[in-house]
Structures are given as structure tokens and as C-alpha cells.
Design a protein around this motif. Structure first.
Motif, PDB file in Angstrom:
ATOM      1  N   GLY A  31       0.816  -1.215   0.000  1.00  0.00           N
ATOM      2  CA  GLY A  31       0.000   0.000   0.000  1.00  0.00           C
ATOM      3  C   GLY A  31       0.843   1.255   0.000  1.00  0.00           C
ATOM      4  N   ARG A  32       1.902   1.257   0.796  1.00  0.00           N
ATOM      5  CA  ARG A  32       2.794   2.419   0.828  1.00  0.00           C
ATOM      6  C   ARG A  32       3.484   2.623  -0.519  1.00  0.00           C
ATOM      7  NH1 ARG A  32       5.823   1.482   6.623  1.00  0.00           N
ATOM      8  NH2 ARG A  32       4.023   1.919   7.935  1.00  0.00           N
ATOM      9  N   THR A  33       3.904   1.519  -1.130  1.00  0.00           N
ATOM     10  CA  THR A  33       4.566   1.614  -2.426  1.00  0.00           C
ATOM     11  C   THR A  33       3.628   2.195  -3.471  1.00  0.00           C
ATOM     12  OG1 THR A  33       5.896  -0.320  -1.866  1.00  0.00           O
ATOM     13  CG2 THR A  33       5.811   0.310  -4.178  1.00  0.00           C
ATOM     14  N   LEU A  34       2.394   1.710  -3.504  1.00  0.00           N
ATOM     15  CA  LEU A  34       1.416   2.247  -4.455  1.00  0.00           C
ATOM     16  C   LEU A  34       1.150   3.723  -4.199  1.00  0.00           C
ATOM     17  CD1 LEU A  34      -1.158  -0.667  -4.701  1.00  0.00           C
ATOM     18  CD2 LEU A  34       0.401   0.145  -6.470  1.00  0.00           C
ATOM     19  N   LYS A  35       1.082   4.096  -2.930  1.00  0.00           N
ATOM     20  CA  LYS A  35       0.835   5.492  -2.576  1.00  0.00           C
ATOM     21  C   LYS A  35       1.975   6.375  -3.085  1.00  0.00           C
ATOM     22  CE  LYS A  35      -0.103   8.360   1.466  1.00  0.00           C
ATOM     23  NZ  LYS A  35      -0.244   8.369   2.922  1.00  0.00           N
ATOM     24  N   LEU A  36       3.223   5.906  -2.908  1.00  0.00           N
ATOM     25  CA  LEU A  36       4.366   6.681  -3.374  1.00  0.00           C
ATOM     26  C   LEU A  36       4.419   6.746  -4.904  1.00  0.00           C
ATOM     27  CD1 LEU A  36       7.151   5.520  -0.912  1.00  0.00           C
ATOM     28  CD2 LEU A  36       6.090   7.777  -1.033  1.00  0.00           C
ATOM     29  N   GLU A  37       4.040   5.644  -5.564  1.00  0.00           N
ATOM     30  CA  GLU A  37       4.042   5.644  -7.019  1.00  0.00           C
ATOM     31  C   GLU A  37       2.996   6.596  -7.587  1.00  0.00           C
ATOM     32  OE1 GLU A  37       3.459   1.596  -8.191  1.00  0.00           O
ATOM     33  OE2 GLU A  37       5.543   1.047  -7.810  1.00  0.00           O
ATOM     34  N   ASN A  38       1.856   6.701  -6.938  1.00  0.00           N
ATOM     35  CA  ASN A  38       0.768   7.535  -7.437  1.00  0.00           C
ATOM     36  C   ASN A  38       0.782   8.948  -6.872  1.00  0.00           C
ATOM     37  OD1 ASN A  38      -0.232   5.414  -8.959  1.00  0.00           O
ATOM     38  ND2 ASN A  38      -1.443   4.644  -7.258  1.00  0.00           N
ATOM     39  N   GLN A  39       1.809   9.268  -6.114  1.00  0.00           N
ATOM     40  CA  GLN A  39       1.865  10.550  -5.424  1.00  0.00           C
ATOM     41  C   GLN A  39       1.829  11.737  -6.382  1.00  0.00           C
ATOM     42  OE1 GLN A  39       5.149  10.734  -2.796  1.00  0.00           O
ATOM     43  NE2 GLN A  39       4.871  12.848  -2.268  1.00  0.00           N
ATOM     44  N   ASN A  40       2.583  11.716  -7.435  1.00  0.00           N
ATOM     45  CA  ASN A  40       2.672  12.852  -8.352  1.00  0.00           C
ATOM     46  C   ASN A  40       1.997  12.563  -9.688  1.00  0.00           C
ATOM     47  OD1 ASN A  40       4.095  14.496  -6.596  1.00  0.00           O
ATOM     48  ND2 ASN A  40       6.044  13.605  -7.197  1.00  0.00           N
ATOM     49  N   LYS A  41       0.884  11.843  -9.648  1.00  0.00           N
ATOM     50  CA  LYS A  41       0.188  11.514 -10.881  1.00  0.00           C
ATOM     51  C   LYS A  41      -1.249  11.990 -10.810  1.00  0.00           C
ATOM     52  CE  LYS A  41       2.932   7.442 -11.963  1.00  0.00           C
ATOM     53  NZ  LYS A  41       2.908   6.013 -12.218  1.00  0.00           N
ATOM     54  N   ILE A  42      -1.732  12.483 -11.940  1.00  0.00           N
ATOM     55  CA  ILE A  42      -3.145  12.804 -12.048  1.00  0.00           C
ATOM     56  C   ILE A  42      -3.743  11.854 -13.073  1.00  0.00           C
ATOM     57  CG2 ILE A  42      -2.865  15.215 -11.395  1.00  0.00           C
ATOM     58  CD1 ILE A  42      -3.197  15.904 -14.386  1.00  0.00           C
ATOM     59  N   THR A  43      -5.035  11.606 -12.944  1.00  0.00           N
ATOM     60  CA  THR A  43      -5.697  10.672 -13.842  1.00  0.00           C
ATOM     61  C   THR A  43      -6.474  11.444 -14.890  1.00  0.00           C
ATOM     62  OG1 THR A  43      -5.905   9.113 -12.021  1.00  0.00           O
ATOM     63  CG2 THR A  43      -7.278   8.720 -13.941  1.00  0.00           C
ATOM     64  N   ILE A  44      -6.157  11.145 -16.134  1.00  0.00           N
ATOM     65  CA  ILE A  44      -6.883  11.727 -17.264  1.00  0.00           C
ATOM     66  C   ILE A  44      -7.531  10.547 -17.971  1.00  0.00           C
ATOM     67  CG2 ILE A  44      -6.720  13.026 -19.400  1.00  0.00           C
ATOM     68  CD1 ILE A  44      -4.193  14.361 -18.255  1.00  0.00           C
ATOM     69  N   GLY A  45      -8.829  10.380 -17.738  1.00  0.00           N
ATOM     70  CA  GLY A  45      -9.518   9.193 -18.253  1.00  0.00           C
ATOM     71  C   GLY A  45      -9.046   7.974 -17.482  1.00  0.00           C
ATOM     72  N   LYS A  46      -8.416   7.036 -18.177  1.00  0.00           N
ATOM     73  CA  LYS A  46      -7.880   5.844 -17.524  1.00  0.00           C
ATOM     74  C   LYS A  46      -6.359   5.883 -17.433  1.00  0.00           C
ATOM     75  CE  LYS A  46     -11.603   2.747 -18.839  1.00  0.00           C
ATOM     76  NZ  LYS A  46     -11.977   1.505 -19.521  1.00  0.00           N
ATOM     77  N   ILE A  47      -5.762   6.967 -17.902  1.00  0.00           N
ATOM     78  CA  ILE A  47      -4.308   7.077 -17.940  1.00  0.00           C
ATOM     79  C   ILE A  47      -3.836   7.931 -16.774  1.00  0.00           C
ATOM     80  CG2 ILE A  47      -2.342   7.884 -19.281  1.00  0.00           C
ATOM     81  CD1 ILE A  47      -4.073   7.508 -21.779  1.00  0.00           C
ATOM     82  N   LYS A  48      -2.809   7.431 -16.065  1.00  0.00           N
ATOM     83  CA  LYS A  48      -2.208   8.210 -14.979  1.00  0.00           C
ATOM     84  C   LYS A  48      -0.987   8.928 -15.530  1.00  0.00           C
ATOM     85  CE  LYS A  48      -3.958   5.716 -11.145  1.00  0.00           C
ATOM     86  NZ  LYS A  48      -3.935   5.827  -9.749  1.00  0.00           N
ATOM     87  N   VAL A  49      -0.987  10.248 -15.392  1.00  0.00           N
ATOM     88  CA  VAL A  49       0.068  11.076 -15.957  1.00  0.00           C
ATOM     89  C   VAL A  49       0.880  11.682 -14.817  1.00  0.00           C
ATOM     90  CG1 VAL A  49       0.548  13.071 -17.423  1.00  0.00           C
ATOM     91  CG2 VAL A  49      -1.431  11.636 -17.895  1.00  0.00           C
ATOM     92  N   PRO A  50       2.211  11.497 -14.836  1.00  0.00           N
ATOM     93  CA  PRO A  50       3.033  12.098 -13.774  1.00  0.00           C
ATOM     94  C   PRO A  50       3.188  13.602 -13.987  1.00  0.00           C
ATOM     95  CG  PRO A  50       4.422  10.905 -15.314  1.00  0.00           C
ATOM     96  CD  PRO A  50       2.994  10.677 -15.741  1.00  0.00           C
ATOM     97  N   ILE A  51       3.029  14.342 -12.907  1.00  0.00           N
ATOM     98  CA  ILE A  51       3.176  15.800 -12.965  1.00  0.00           C
ATOM     99  C   ILE A  51       3.996  16.235 -11.761  1.00  0.00           C
ATOM    100  CG2 ILE A  51       1.983  17.996 -12.709  1.00  0.00           C
ATOM    101  CD1 ILE A  51      -0.214  16.998 -14.382  1.00  0.00           C
ATOM    102  N   GLU A  52       4.967  17.093 -12.014  1.00  0.00           N
ATOM    103  CA  GLU A  52       5.750  17.692 -10.941  1.00  0.00           C
ATOM    104  C   GLU A  52       5.238  19.132 -10.811  1.00  0.00           C
ATOM    105  OE1 GLU A  52       7.930  18.200  -7.870  1.00  0.00           O
ATOM    106  OE2 GLU A  52       7.895  16.252  -8.868  1.00  0.00           O
ATOM    107  N   PHE A  53       4.464  19.369  -9.757  1.00  0.00           N
ATOM    108  CA  PHE A  53       3.784  20.651  -9.606  1.00  0.00           C
ATOM    109  C   PHE A  53       4.744  21.809  -9.383  1.00  0.00           C
ATOM    110  CE2 PHE A  53       0.398  17.645  -8.482  1.00  0.00           C
ATOM    111  CZ  PHE A  53      -0.546  18.047  -9.407  1.00  0.00           C
ATOM    112  N   SER A  54       5.841  21.578  -8.681  1.00  0.00           N
ATOM    113  CA  SER A  54       6.787  22.677  -8.471  1.00  0.00           C
ATOM    114  C   SER A  54       7.437  23.070  -9.802  1.00  0.00           C
ATOM    115  CB  SER A  54       7.854  22.282  -7.442  1.00  0.00           C
ATOM    116  OG  SER A  54       8.521  21.101  -7.835  1.00  0.00           O
ATOM    117  N   GLY A  55       7.690  22.092 -10.667  1.00  0.00           N
ATOM    118  CA  GLY A  55       8.221  22.410 -12.002  1.00  0.00           C
ATOM    119  C   GLY A  55       7.209  23.157 -12.839  1.00  0.00           C
ATOM    120  N   LEU A  56       5.946  22.779 -12.721  1.00  0.00           N
ATOM    121  CA  LEU A  56       4.878  23.465 -13.443  1.00  0.00           C
ATOM    122  C   LEU A  56       4.756  24.917 -12.963  1.00  0.00           C
ATOM    123  CD1 LEU A  56       2.610  23.030 -15.524  1.00  0.00           C
ATOM    124  CD2 LEU A  56       1.130  22.399 -13.618  1.00  0.00           C
TER     125      LEU A  56
END
Length: 177
Positions: A104-129
Motif C-alpha cells: 500500500g505504501r509503495t502504491l501510494k508513493l508511485e501515485n503521489q505525483n500523478k493525475i488521472t486523465i480518463g484511464k491514464i495516470k500522468v506524472p506531474i511535478e507541480f513545483s516544475g509546473l
């Protein structure tokens, strides 16, 4: 990397448990070898005349004694198998819960910087944005010759608020369930 006391204790407990399991396994193998030897002796049906002849009465007593001992060994073997199974069950349950927590922790860390667009999870670094937005805004202000806005005290304050909001947003996203 230093191990915590809990990890050291778990390692000692695991090695102690594995030692006990190995000891029980050796005992089971020894009992199994003894039973095989007794079965071989019982399976021999023909005796040559040169061998010592045992009267029917004595042979029956010896067979009964062997059967009693075999029954005792069988009971001990069943008890040992049950003990091993109970110990393994008692050890496996906490290990499975720990593995599920780690998963569960691993999944949480993997999905930490991702947003879901439809069924695709896209990684986003908000500080870079946020930094990209600040750079484009600054470039536009320089290009349009608005140096007074860049030199004012409000522009760096606005940049600081923007980065603070990004850090707060990342904190909230990381700690949500």
C-alpha cells in the motif's frame, strides 16, 4: 544504513524460528528413516533356515511391540506436523499483513505525483509546473517592457505565495487516503 532495534529483533526472532523449524524438520526426517527401516524389516516375509527361527508366539509379540511403537511414532509425527503447521500459520499471518502495508505504501508513493486523465495516470511535478508559469510570466513582462512590475515588491511576494500553494497542495495530495 543502520538497522533499527525492531528490525534487529525481527531478524533474531526469524533466525530463532528458522532454527526451531530446522530442528523439527531434522527430527521428522529421523523418525521417517526409522519408520522406513521398521517397514523394511516387517516387509521381509521369507526367512531362510540358517536364520534364527522365532516361534510363532514370540514373533507375534515382537510384531505387536513394533506396531505399538509405530503407532507411537505416528502420533508423535502427527503432533510435530500439527505444531509446525501452527507455527507457520502464526508466522505467516503477520508477514502477510506487513507485506500488504508495504504494498500500500509503495502504491501510494508511485501515485503521489500523478493525475488521472480518463484511464491514464500522468506524472506531474507541480513545483516544475509552477516554476514554468513564473518563467513565462517573467519573460512576457520583460518582453512587454513592464520592468516596474518585476521591480515592485508584489511580484516576488506573488511568486512566494504561488510556490507556497504548490507545496501545500503536494502535502495535501501526499497525505490523503
Amino acid at each position: 544504513m543502520k538497522k533499527s532495534n525492531e528490525e534487529k529483533n525481527n531478524g533474531q526472532a526469524n533466525s530463532d524460528i528458522h532454527g526451531r523449524i530446522e530442528y523439527i524438520d531434522q527430527g521428522l526426517r529421523s523418525v521417517d528413516n526409522r519408520i522406513r527401516a521398521i517397514e523394511k524389516r516387517l516387509s521381509v516375509k521369507t526367512f531362510e533356515s540358517d536364520h534364527v527361527n522365532i516361534s510363532q508366539d514370540k514373533s507375534g509379540n515382537i510384531d505387536e511391540e513394533l506396531l505399538i511403537k509405530l503407532d507411537a511414532f505416528d502420533e508423535k509425527l502427527q503432533h510435530l506436523e500439527k505444531t509446525i503447521q501452527d507455527k507457520q500459520d502464526n508466522e505467516i499471518i503477520p508477514i502477510r499483513t506487513q507485506l500488504s502495508m508495504i504494498d500500500g505504501r509503495t502504491l501510494k508513493l508511485e501515485n503521489q505525483n500523478k493525475i488521472t486523465i480518463g484511464k491514464i495516470k500522468v506524472p506531474i511535478e507541480f513545483s516544475g509546473l509552477a516554476a514554468t508559469i513564473v518563467m513565462f510570466a517573467t519573460g512576457y513582462l520583460i518582453y512587454s517592457d513592464h520592468w516596474n512590475i518585476i521591480r515592485s515588491q508584489y511580484y516576488p511576494i506573488a511568486i512566494g505565495i504561488l510556490f507556497g500553494a504548490v507545496v501545500t497542495g503536494k502535502f495535501i495530495m501526499t497525505n490523503r487516503k
